[in-house]
Structures are given as structure tokens and as C-alpha cells.
Design an enzyme around this catalytic site. Structure first.
Site, mmCIF file in Angstrom:
data_model
loop_
_atom_site.group_PDB
_atom_site.id
_atom_site.type_symbol
_atom_site.label_atom_id
_atom_site.label_comp_id
_atom_site.label_asym_id
_atom_site.label_seq_id
_atom_site.Cartn_x
_atom_site.Cartn_y
_atom_site.Cartn_z
ATOM 1 N N TYR A 246 2.735 2.109 3.134
ATOM 2 C CA TYR A 246 1.711 3.090 3.547
ATOM 3 C C TYR A 246 0.722 2.729 2.306
ATOM 4 O O TYR A 246 0.862 2.114 1.285
ATOM 5 C CB TYR A 246 2.635 4.374 2.971
ATOM 6 N N ASN B 295 -0.673 4.270 -0.167
ATOM 7 C CA ASN B 295 -0.468 4.563 -1.603
ATOM 8 C C ASN B 295 0.422 3.654 -2.254
ATOM 9 O O ASN B 295 0.426 3.580 -3.530
ATOM 10 C CB ASN B 295 -0.144 5.803 -1.666
ATOM 11 N N LYS B 296 1.180 2.719 -1.565
ATOM 12 C CA LYS B 296 2.105 1.778 -2.042
ATOM 13 C C LYS B 296 1.201 0.518 -2.758
ATOM 14 O O LYS B 296 -0.086 0.444 -2.603
ATOM 15 C CB LYS B 296 2.761 1.163 -0.954
ATOM 16 N N GLN B 297 2.048 -0.391 -3.686
ATOM 17 C CA GLN B 297 1.347 -1.617 -4.143
ATOM 18 C C GLN B 297 0.564 -2.215 -3.262
ATOM 19 O O GLN B 297 -0.247 -2.911 -3.646
ATOM 20 C CB GLN B 297 2.453 -2.111 -4.993
#
Ligand SMILES: *Cc1c(COP(=O)(O)O)cnc(C)c1O
Length: 376
Positions: free
Chosen positions: A182, A184-186
């Protein structure tokens, strides 16, 4: 102090290389099940020191397919953390198995190994620990517990791509692990997920169940119940570039965390994120915790004050066992997991991304300081 420019909670790091890769796929005419998928799978498997990577359309889908591939179902208990994103227990419920929560360790926010052992019953079939906020901890203990009790071990490493623990990669523990992409992930693919495993039987089942239960030999031969959890080649192309940049992206996030550590370290009213190792964790979010004398209402007032100044923030996480539908389904209630509740009532996820500037960090620090003064 200017409150003109909002500071988002998260922000993806996309360069011309990702845009070019998407454009190449679009021009190629092969938008799904193309060559990018396999390259992306191989790269993620390598980062997790695993033999196989199986790309899917979300982290939730990946967890679901793992629960299914390990044969967990009716009457089976799966021990997991109440301090996680809701997808973790939901993936167990999709198969009719029962999530059994155990409390967390306050020094890592991950499942407490002693609490897992205390929760084991004759019906326990698996453990599903979470590397919450990208902080791996206790995995040797989880592996020992799984071995001692003959349990499957699924690693929810959706928040921990690229982390290591005592020299071992997140995603390399237990039967299988799952990453998520998603925005917002790294690393991101827009939406997406990745199962990693060394077990060929798990890999074969997941390849089939993500693609309508197809037998591998013939397109319209369906060997079992399956889903459409495929990841498009457009998304895989973004992921391929993102994962090739993982070290750079993680280093930028580590620097952002260091800015916060330096700026907020002197504030006595808060606890900094309890990372096992700040250098080898994979910074997913930067979550501070108010001291125990603050209440949940105080925390919520701080969230409001920050948002009022254009600062993105969130209360990661509301304990799963207090979600109304899970209380109804599982009979859990507030008070069941006191460590989780004490911590969850006081956490604040601050704006966090690799391009965070010292000026933005100073603005967050000042707004946080003012909000805490206002509570006196
Ligand atoms: C992000 C995440 C997932 C999966 O989320 P999707 O939105 O389905 O990709 C699962 N578990 C945890 C702990 C997560 O943070």
C-alpha cells in the site's frame, strides 16, 4: 511558524524510473501475468532470503492465501497479536479459523512469547506474529514455540520489508511470510502484496489459489476453489523499480527517524519508538507514546491539536479485540489485554516518509510540545 503547508502522514517515493517502467508495460500490451511479475517476485524473495515469492493484489490477500495453504480452518486456533492492523485477524476468519489474541511485550510492541505459550490449547494450529511498525523481535522464540508445540508459523511482515533481526531477514522465519505494498509502506505498488516461502507445496497452492484455483497446466482447468488475487504487470513494474531502490528508501527513512529521535529525545513526556535495533529495523512509521500519566482523551486531544496545524497523524492501532464486530464474534472485550490497551491508548503516529525535512520535524516537535503544555 507557518501552518500553511500540510505535512502528510505518509507519502510514496516515486521517481521517473517507476513512471518509465509503467509506461513500458502499457506500451508492451502485456498488462497482466507478464514478465515483470516474475522479476518482482524473485527480487522480493531474495530480500527475504527465501526460495519463492508469490505476488498478490494486497497484503490481506497474501495472508489469506497463507492461512488457506497451511490448511487452517474450522475449529483451528491461530494465536496472534491484538496490536495490529485488522487484516491480520481477518485473514484467519476468512477461513473459518479462530484468531486467539495474546498480549504484547511493552518493550517491542510485538507478541510476548510467554503470552503465546499461555494461550496454546489442544486446538492451536498456528502462530501469526506481526513485526509491528517494522520492528522485528522475538522471532527465535516464536520459532522455538512453533517447533515445541508442532504449530505452523506465518510471519505478518507487512510492515517490515528489509528489516533484519540478528542477521536474519524479515520474511525468513517460519513457514511463510507476507509483505504489503500500500502507498504508506516502505515500497509501494499502489496496492499489492507478496508471499515469501521456502516450501514448494505452499508456493504451488498460492500460485493456484491467487488465480482462480487453476491447475498450472491448463488455463480452464480448475483444481480447487480459488480467487482473483492477481497483481497486474503494471503494479509489478512499479514494485520492481521500488524494490531495486529498497536500500536507498530504507536509508532515507532511517535518516528521518534519526531527525525525530534527536528532536523528540529530550521530551520527557513521551517514549520514542521501541525499536530492537534502530539500524536494522525497517522504519514503516514513527510512533511515539505518551507517558502513562496521560489518558486516552489526552492523546486524542494531541491528535486533534496536530491535525489543527496541518500535521498528519494517527492512533496506530485500536486494539483488534475491542473492535465491536470482533467482540461480538470472539467474545473479547476491553480489559482482556492490559499491556496492549495501555500502549494503544497513548500512541501517536507522526508524519513519516523518506523525504521528511528538518524543518518539518521541527514543526511537528513544536506543535507536539504546545499540545502537551495545553494539557497541563
Ligand atoms: C499493511 C498491512 C497489512 C496488509 O494490508 P493491505 O492493505 O491489504 O496490503 C497486513 N498486516 C499489517 C500489519 C499491515 O500493516
Amino acid at each position: 511558524m507557518s501552518d500553511a503547508d500540510p505535512i502528510p502522514l505518509a507519502r510514496p517515493d516515486i521517481t521517473d524510473a517507476e513512471i518509465q517502467a509503467v509506461s513500458d508495460v502499457l506500451r508492451s500490451g502485456r498488462l497482466s501475468l507478464g514478465p515483470r511479475l516474475e522479476t518482482f517476485e524473485r527480487a522480493c524473495a531474495a530480500r527475504a532470503a527465501r526460495t519463492y515469492g508469490i505476488a498478490v493484489n494486497s497484503g490481506t490477500s497474501g495472508l489469506h492465501l497463507c492461512v488457506r495453504a497451511l490448511g487452517l480452518g474450522d475449529g483451528d486456533e491461530v494465536i496472534t497479536s491484538p496490536f495490529t492492523f485488522i487484516a491480520t485477524p481477518n485473514s484467519v476468519l476468512f477461513e473459518g479459523a479462530r484468531p486467539v489474541f495474546a498480549d504484547i511485550d511493552p518493550d517491542s510492541y510485538n507478541l510476548d512469547p510467554h503470552a503465546i505459550e499461555a494461550a496454546v490449547t489442544p486446538r492451536t494450529k498456528a502462530v501469526l506474529p506481526v513485526e509491528v511498525f517494522g520492528n522485528p523481535a522475538h522471532f527465535a522464540a516464536y520459532e522455538r514455540i512453533a517447533r515445541d508445540h508442532g504449530l505452523a508459523l506465518i510471519e505478518d511482515c507487512c510492515e517490515a520489508l528489509g528489516a533484519t533481526l540478528d542477521g536474519r531477514a524479515a520474511g525468513s522465519f517460519g513457514d511463510c511470510g507476507v509483505f504489503a505494498f500500500y502507498p504508506n509502506k516502505q515500497i509501494t505498488t499502489g496496492e499489492g502484496g507478496m508471499i515469501v516461502t521456502d516450501r514448494q507445496d505452499v508456493r504451488d497452492l498460492c500460485v493456484s489459489t491467487r488465480n482462480q484455483g487453476r491447475a498450472t497446466e491448463a488455463w480452464l482447468s480448475h483444481a480447487r476453489l480459488g480467487y482473483n488475487y492477481r497483481l497486474s504487470d503494471i503494479a509489478a513494474a512499479i514494485g520492481e523499480v521500488q524494490v531495486s531502490r529498497l536500500d536507498e528508501l530504507l536509508e532515507k527513512r532511517r535518516m528521518a527517524a534519526r531527525l525525530y529521535d534527536d528532536a523528540l529525545g529530550p521530551m520527557e513526556e513521551i517514549h520514542l519508538p521501541p525499536m530492537h535495533d534502530r539500524a536494522t529495523a525497517s522504519w514503516f512509521v514513527y510512533v511515539i507514546r505518551l507517558a502513562d500519566h496521560y489518558t486516552q482523551a489526552d492523546r486524542d486531544a494531541v491528535l486533534d491539536a496536530l491535525r489543527g496545524r496541518g500535521i498528519g497523524c494517527s492512533n496506530y492501532f485500536v486494539p483488534c479485540h475491542t473492535q465491536p464486530y470482533l467482540q461480538e464474534l470472539l467474545g473479547t472485550q476491553p480489559g482482556d489485554f492490559p499491556v496492549t490497551e495501555r500502549i494503544a491508548a497513548r500512541t501517536i503516529a507522526l508524519p513519516f516518509f523518506g523525504t521528511l525535512t528538518p524543518e518539518q520535524v521541527a514543526r511537528v516537535r513544536d506543535a507536539l510540545g504546545n499540545a502537551l503544555v495545553a494539557l497541563r
